[in-house]
Design a protein around this motif. Structure first.
Motif, PDB file in Angstrom:
ATOM      1  N   GLN A  80       0.803  -1.232   0.000  1.00 27.23           N
ATOM      2  CA  GLN A  80       0.000   0.000   0.000  1.00 27.23           C
ATOM      3  C   GLN A  80       0.832   1.276   0.000  1.00 27.23           C
ATOM      4  N   THR A  81       2.108   1.163  -0.340  1.00 26.82           N
ATOM      5  CA  THR A  81       2.928   2.384  -0.410  1.00 26.82           C
ATOM      6  C   THR A  81       2.290   3.397  -1.359  1.00 26.82           C
ATOM      7  N   ASN A  82       1.804   2.929  -2.490  1.00 23.03           N
ATOM      8  CA  ASN A  82       1.220   3.849  -3.481  1.00 23.03           C
ATOM      9  C   ASN A  82      -0.199   4.295  -3.123  1.00 23.03           C
ATOM     10  N   VAL A  83      -0.751   3.714  -2.059  1.00 26.05           N
ATOM     11  CA  VAL A  83      -2.129   4.034  -1.684  1.00 26.05           C
ATOM     12  C   VAL A  83      -2.174   5.219  -0.697  1.00 26.05           C
ATOM     13  N   SER A  86      -4.970   8.416  -0.306  1.00 26.02           N
ATOM     14  CA  SER A  86      -6.128   8.205  -1.188  1.00 26.02           C
ATOM     15  C   SER A  86      -7.394   8.431  -0.376  1.00 26.02           C
ATOM     16  N   TYR A  98      -9.381   2.049  -4.071  1.00 26.98           N
ATOM     17  CA  TYR A  98      -7.938   2.311  -4.168  1.00 26.98           C
ATOM     18  C   TYR A  98      -7.072   1.108  -3.829  1.00 26.98           C
ATOM     19  N   GLU A 102      -4.778  -1.595  -6.381  1.00 30.44           N
ATOM     20  CA  GLU A 102      -3.311  -1.559  -6.284  1.00 30.44           C
ATOM     21  C   GLU A 102      -2.766  -2.939  -5.906  1.00 30.44           C
ATOM     22  N   ARG A 105      -1.874  -5.649  -8.502  1.00 29.16           N
ATOM     23  CA  ARG A 105      -0.644  -5.553  -9.303  1.00 29.16           C
ATOM     24  C   ARG A 105       0.470  -6.449  -8.780  1.00 29.16           C
ATOM     25  N   TYR A 111       6.741  -6.560 -10.156  1.00 24.28           N
ATOM     26  CA  TYR A 111       6.100  -5.432  -9.459  1.00 24.28           C
ATOM     27  C   TYR A 111       6.308  -5.582  -7.948  1.00 24.28           C
ATOM     28  N   ALA A 115       8.571  -3.027  -5.490  1.00 21.87           N
ATOM     29  CA  ALA A 115       7.855  -2.425  -4.356  1.00 21.87           C
ATOM     30  C   ALA A 115       8.522  -2.818  -3.034  1.00 21.87           C
ATOM     31  N   GLY A 329      -1.015   1.897   3.770  1.00 27.87           N
ATOM     32  CA  GLY A 329      -1.372   3.151   3.268  1.00 27.87           C
ATOM     33  C   GLY A 329      -2.669   3.774   3.759  1.00 27.87           C
TER      34      GLY A 329
END
Ligand code: GUN
Ligand code: ZN
Length: 442
Positions: A80-83, A86, A98, A102, A105, A111, A115, A329
């Motif tokens: 959930q770093t990219n989350v 949100s 969200y 994610e 992926r 991927y 990450a 995240g």
């Protein structure tokens, strides 16, 4: 053997109740191998007395710096770093819109691998040296994270996310041949325990995401594995959000409460860590205490998602264990300083009409303990990590209290330990962490 001369912060042994920090303005920390060749603390104390016991020893002098235990993050999601950041009206739409997209992926090993590299580096950059971490429902995400943590010697506990219903089909545990997703997830869990648990600094956590995304068969299987492997960890979520609770109670109508569902399936015991634990009654709190389970208090997440406020007074009144967690995240920061500050805000909360009327002031020593020695104790790793008492693994941070102009200005006028720690809790972030040192093996 190696020695450091700096200011030192650590905690008295077995701190019960209010944490008791120890501070040595001019201190010496000696680290060296234990019987197994793992670098542990050999001595800690005033420079004058400890240096006399180690004549001629090479010392790294760090003037103006503070050495403190590496932080323990009790609950964080690697996928959930990219989350982070949100926004959603609450937990369930946030997951759907969200988080699940994610996490899908991570089916791709590449991927997962990139990450994992970023995630482990980010923990270390922020001074986190032990983490209990969610991965995804793909075994490849678990393998990627363990592989990277092993390479960096991060003390990391993770496990395959168990979810066999109520999530997008390609995020559910997948079946193989004649085996259902449920059966396969339990076989994979056991294979991953055997591959990773206890290897170097790695540990396995049996990880049902939360009761609503597991069938009874999956929860029962998870409980059976927990009984078979008593020293692995268990992690899940509970009582975070009102809609989530209503859903869990609808799915498991036989349970006295959402939390009691986990107990029913044998998932509450020492080394079981439940994130959030917000909307509890005293029966739930007593169940936490009697089973030895612990709460991962995740204040930045709870404030960001509008979930509610952990009831510190209730937890202490009944007496169950807890420690601090970023919950990235849902949580907004990898920085333990941000998490400690958010915990302080939560402890202060005294808002008419909300569930809690706390008005509590958590001291900076308590906050710091909850994110180091207290969190380690919740994991059953008391005396192993989260502190710098002799015998603890030599994981520590080197803090520069002059890292920013405002920190320098504020810390220079601190007249006691609480003022110094508070300045860092309130103003600190990754800039305060000059170096993170991890226990090496020889
Ligand atoms: N409950 C179930 N899954 C999650 C998650 O990923 N984050 C949070 N904060 N709560 C959850
Ligand atoms: Zn979480």
């Amino acid at each position: 053997m190696k020695a450091y001369r700096a200011s030192l912060l650590w905690f008295s042994p077995h701190s019960e109740g209010p944490a008791h920090a120890l501070f040595e303005e001019d201190g010496m920390l000696v680290v060296g191998p234990d019987a197994l060749g793992v670098q542990v603390v050999q001595a800690i104390g005033p420079w004058r007395s400890v240096s006399a016991q180690y004549p001629g020893m090479a010392v790294e002098h760090l003037p103006g710096r503070i050495i403190a235990p590496g932080f323990v993050d009790l609950h964080v999601h690697f996928p959930q770093t990219n989350v982070i950041g949100s926004p959603a009206s609450g937990l369930l739409p946030w997951l759907e819109n969200y988080t699940f997209p994610e996490e899908k992926r991570f089916a791709a090993p590449e991927y997962s691998a990139q990450a994992a590299t970023f995630f482990v580096a980010e923990l270390l950059r922020n001074g986190v040296t032990t983490a209990l971490t969610f991965a995804t429902s793909h075994p490849q995400s678990v393998n990627a994270l363990f592989t990277e943590a092993q390479a960096q010697r991060l003390r990391l506990i993770t496990g395959l996310c168990l979810m066999d219903r109520h999530a997008p089909g390609d995020l559910l545990n997948q079946g193989q041949g004649k085996r259902s997703g449920t059966e396969q997830s339990l076989l994979e869990t056991e294979a991953l325990i055997q591959r990773w648990h206890g290897v170097d600094r790695l540990g396995y956590a049996i990880t049902p995401r939360f009761a609503p995304t597991s069938t009874e068969a999956q929860l029962r299987g998870a409980g059976d594995l927990a009984a078979k492997y008593p020293d692995v960890w268990i992690q899940s979520h509970v009582a975070e959000n009102k809609d989530e609770i209503a859903w869990a109670e609808e799915l498991f109508p036989f349970s006295r409460s959402y939390l009691a569902t986990y107990d029913h399936f044998g998932l509450m015991r020492d080394r079981a860590i439940y994130a959030h634990c917000i909307h509890f009654d005293d029966n739930d709190r007593a169940l936490m205490r009697s089973t030895g389970a612990a709460a991962a208090v995740s204040p930045t997440s709870n404030l960001f998602l509008g979930s509610g406020f952990f009831d510190y007074a209730g937890a202490d009144r009944v007496g169950f264990q807890y420690g601090l967690a970023s919950d990235v995240g849902g949580g907004t920061s990898f920085s333990p300083f941000h998490t400690m500050l958010a915990a302080y805000y939560v402890g202060r909360t005294s808002v008419e009409g909300l569930q809690t009327k706390q008005g509590l002031s958590l001291s900076p020593q308590q906050l710091w303990w909850q994110h180091t020695a207290g969190a380690a104790r919740a994991l059953g790793l008391d005396g192993v990590v989260g502190n710098l008492l002799p015998g603890c693994e030599a994981d520590f941070v080197v803090l520069n209290p002059k890292a920013t102009p405002l920190l320098a200005r504020k810390t220079s006028i601190a007249s006691n330990l609480d003022e110094l720690l508070f300045s860092m809790v309130v103003l600190g972030d990754d800039r305060l962490v000059e170096r993170t040192v991890i226990s090496q093996a020889i």
